[in-house]
Write an enzyme that holds these catalytic residues in place. Structure first.
Site, mmCIF file in Angstrom:
data_model
loop_
_atom_site.group_PDB
_atom_site.id
_atom_site.type_symbol
_atom_site.label_atom_id
_atom_site.label_comp_id
_atom_site.label_asym_id
_atom_site.label_seq_id
_atom_site.Cartn_x
_atom_site.Cartn_y
_atom_site.Cartn_z
ATOM 1 N N SER A 266 2.702 -4.784 10.437
ATOM 2 C CA SER A 266 2.223 -5.764 9.461
ATOM 3 C C SER A 266 2.395 -7.213 9.894
ATOM 4 O O SER A 266 1.755 -8.083 9.335
ATOM 5 C CB SER A 266 2.921 -5.532 8.121
ATOM 6 O OG SER A 266 4.315 -5.631 8.279
ATOM 7 N N HIS B 290 -1.884 -1.138 6.048
ATOM 8 C CA HIS B 290 -2.906 -2.088 6.518
ATOM 9 C C HIS B 290 -4.026 -1.394 7.268
ATOM 10 O O HIS B 290 -4.857 -2.043 7.879
ATOM 11 C CB HIS B 290 -2.256 -3.148 7.409
ATOM 12 C CG HIS B 290 -1.296 -4.018 6.675
ATOM 13 N ND1 HIS B 290 -1.686 -5.118 5.938
ATOM 14 C CD2 HIS B 290 0.050 -3.935 6.528
ATOM 15 C CE1 HIS B 290 -0.633 -5.675 5.383
ATOM 16 N NE2 HIS B 290 0.444 -4.984 5.725
ATOM 17 N N LYS C 140 -3.815 -2.937 -0.971
ATOM 18 C CA LYS C 140 -4.350 -3.860 0.028
ATOM 19 C C LYS C 140 -5.878 -3.740 0.064
ATOM 20 O O LYS C 140 -6.525 -4.284 -0.813
ATOM 21 C CB LYS C 140 -3.652 -3.608 1.352
ATOM 22 C CG LYS C 140 -2.122 -3.746 1.185
ATOM 23 C CD LYS C 140 -1.394 -3.825 2.476
ATOM 24 C CE LYS C 140 0.107 -3.678 2.325
ATOM 25 N NZ LYS C 140 0.732 -4.696 1.451
#
Ligand code: WAQ
Ligand code: MG
Length: 632
Positions: free
Chosen positions: A427, A455, A485
């Site tokens: 990340s 992610h 996300k």
């Protein structure tokens, strides 16, 4: 037209002896309330019952607004230690005859005002040495908002005074000890050091106190200094609230730690983005391009997603009313889990309220004492916390070094279970795990494989299905992802076999003991997944935008690389990273600085995150502003 302000001053005495005094500068509308508060304070003072109280209301004239001195706290255990600290601070600030100056405190205890001393010759400069000089006409800009002005807040009043005093012509320093027998905290102030609280500077019970203002400059200027102190109305802005709550000793340690963060450029605040989640926002009234959101595919404000949330809230209620295992499961929860499993191509799926909880709740459920976890050194904090909570032996391997992993895994043969866990996309650097090799190593060592696709989901693979799609390889045993996300909602999930999901449902304390996220959340995530499936071109646009931004940075000589939508721009020093982020923000782009402990010390960086919805114009302007900020 701005409202007229008034200075309201109170003095209380008994038999001619001073008991208490206070002053405020407030708008006209607040005058009656302020008078009442000050009267109450006069009549209830610990020093005694007054026979005379004077409250004066006057127009103070043109007000000077000053930024508060910054505050630091020095925790001292004894008066001697505090005295030594005060001496050391003033010496550091260039006050030479500090021992002699401190000795003058013997003369201050009977004074109403402060001693004004020439810092070098030690001559007294006030016209009335018995009274001293009193700084007046000053207040905290926010005092009205802070409620109770009735009781004395030593800190709040002292920092206002100290800020005014340090802005007076020729003043180079101040030292203060309260005359309140129970108040042992004092301070030293200079323009450079700011306001340095010293938590113990005198013995408890002592009524001796006083203030010394230190002056350096020509004698002709003293009159102007006195005029400023006694007559110039001053309002002090942005007084740090920290010390206001820290007036009782148990807060000292917290205050000192926070001050340490501040001094090291590591203090954290929440920036309020006054706009719907998306590629632009408004902060403090200023429009900004947001280049740091994890809402990669611009789904958080998508009408199909927000409508699903609104409809579900109406149909099923705002909250779920219980944990998933009691009364908190409704049709949208079940539908979402089925959809996630289909999307990732696994038998089953389970949802937690946040990605953090999914990691903590999964790692700590799968392994315990007697087991081993092998964890990449740059794994997300939620994985690390899960490892700690599990009680298993935690073996950290070097970042992305699968040789090191294999070597360490070979040393864990005796453990009952082995769990190998890695971020899919790291990340803070945006790099990827070599998943095919990772899976092969885990299989060979009969270890559980787990990846965190926080992610990766929605960002990697032609249709956003994540790292497995990116590499065209099989699944790990535990495929963890978030709804928070690229899917634009919130929550964490695990996709895997039915056996795994049944086990986690029974063992994951973060799942069992947490109220289920509301149906609106589940329905929104379900809708977002449907949009992603219907519009895979969003993923392609995200990738094209990321490549474009990296190329724009390269044009300015900023070399960075990424395999995801996270673009790290390394700065190094924490304070410099903050300064760069500040400049970039002034130019209209929100790219926060990421600092220790999120990344290693000295590895501070701007962490940009690209969205499919950014325009090339926004991205190239952002790259240019970063380049300019980095140059100076
Ligand atoms: N101007 C000049 N000197 C003053 C003034 C004034 N307006 N007010 C008080 N003094 C002098 C006077 O000699 C007092 O005896 C002495 O200062 C101490 O005043 O961060 O409460 O009001 O928690 O007792 C420091 C706060 C509190 C430390 C100081 O002072 C913290 C305090 P006190
Ligand atoms: Mg006092």
């Amino acid at each position: 037209m701005s409202e007229r302000n008034y200075a309201v001053k109170m003095r209380a005495s008994a038999g001619g002896a001073h008991i208490s005094g206070a002053e405020k500068i407030v708008p006209a509308a607040a005058v009656p309330r302020t008078v009442a508060q000050l009267a109450e304070r006069a009549l209830t003072h610990a020093k005694g019952v007054p026979d005379f109280v004077n409250v004066k209301i006057e127009d103070p004239g043109e007000i000077l607004r000053l930024e508060s001195l910054p505050v630091t706290t020095h925790v001292t255990a004894t008066a001697a230690e505090g005295w030594a600290k005060a001496t050391e601070l003033l010496k550091g600030a260039g006050i030479v005859r500090i021992g002699e100056i401190m000795a003058r405190f013997g003369e201050t205890s009977s004074m109403r005002g402060a001693m004004l001393l020439d810092a070098d010759t030690l001559e007294r400069l006030e016209p009335d040495p018995a009274r001293g000089v009193r700084a007046t006409y000053m207040d905290d800009a926010e005092s009205l908002l802070k409620g109770s002005a009735s009781g004395k807040n030593h800190y709040a009043e002292a920092i206002v005074l100290a800020t005014k005093v340090q802005h007076a012509p020729g003043i180079v320093g101040e030292i203060c000890v309260s005359d309140d027998p129970d108040y042992v905290t004092g301070y030293v102030a200079t323009r450079d050091l700011g306001y340095c609280r010293i938590t113990t500077i005198k013995e408890k019970g002592s009524p001796d106190g006083g203030r010394i203002f230190l002056y350096r400059g020509p004698r002709e200027q003293v009159a102007e200094t006195l005029r400023f102190l006694e007559e110039q109305p001053v309002v002090v802005e942005h007084v740090p609230v920290l010390g206001a709550v820290a007036a009782e000793r148990r807060w000292d340690g917290l205050a000192a730690e926070l001050e340490g963060f501040r001094a090291a450029g590591l203090n954290r605040v929440c920036t309020t983005l006054d706009a719907p989640t998306g590629p632009t926002a408004v902060v403090d009234g200023k429009p900004l391009v947001v280049l740091s959101s994890n809402d990669y595919l611009d789904l958080a404000r998508d009408p199909r997603v927000t409508r699903a949330a609104a409809d579900a809230a109406r149909q099923w209620g705002a909250g779920s009313g219980g944990s998933r295992l009691t009364t908190g499961t409704q049709p949208p929860h079940a539908a979402l889990e089925a959809h996630l499993a289909r999307f990732k191509g696994t038998e089953s799926a389970l949802v937690w309220a946040t990605g953090y909880m999914a990691n903590v709740g999964t790692v700590s459920a799968l392994v315990r004492k007697g087991d081993a976890i092998l964890s990449d050194e740059l794994n997300h904090a939620s994985i690390i916390d899960g490892c700690r909570l599990s009680g298993a032996d935690v073996v950290v391997y070097r970042h992305a070094d699968l040789d090191d992993l294999e070597h360490k895994l070979a040393g864990c043969r005796e453990h009952r279970r082995r769990l190998v866990v890695s971020d899919a996309v790291f990340s803070m650097d945006g790099d990827l795990l070599d998943l095919p090799r990772f899976l092969e190593i885990c299989r060979r060592h009969d270890a559980f494989s787990m990846i965190d696709e926080a992610h990766a989901t929605g960002a990697l693979g032609a249709t956003g299905r994540g790292l497995c799609e990116h590499f065209g390889c099989g699944h790990p045993d535990v495929l963890l992802g978030t709804l928070s996300k690229a899917l634009g909602v919130e929550g964490g999930f695990v996709c895997g076999s039915r056996l795994l999901v049944d086990y986690l449902r029974n063992r994951s304390r973060a799942f069992i003991f947490s109220t289920a996220p509301g149906a609106a959340n589940a329905a929104a995530a379900d809708a977002a997944l449907a949009v992603l499936e219907a519009e895979p071109e969003r993923v392609a646009r995200l990738r094209a935008n990321t490549a474009f931004f990296v190329a724009e940075l390269a044009k300015h000589g900023i070399r960075t690389r990424t395999d995801s939508a996270i673009v790290p721009i390394l700065v190094g020093d924490e304070k410099k990273a903050l300064a760069v982020a500040e400049k970039v923000r002034a130019a209209g782009f929100l790219i926060p600085a990421i600092r220790y402990p999120t990344v290693a010390k000295g590895q501070a960086r701007l962490r940009a995150a690209v969205m499919s919805a950014h325009t090339e114009a926004q991205l190239s302007a952002a790259a240019e502003s970063v380049a300019r900020a980095l140059r100076g």
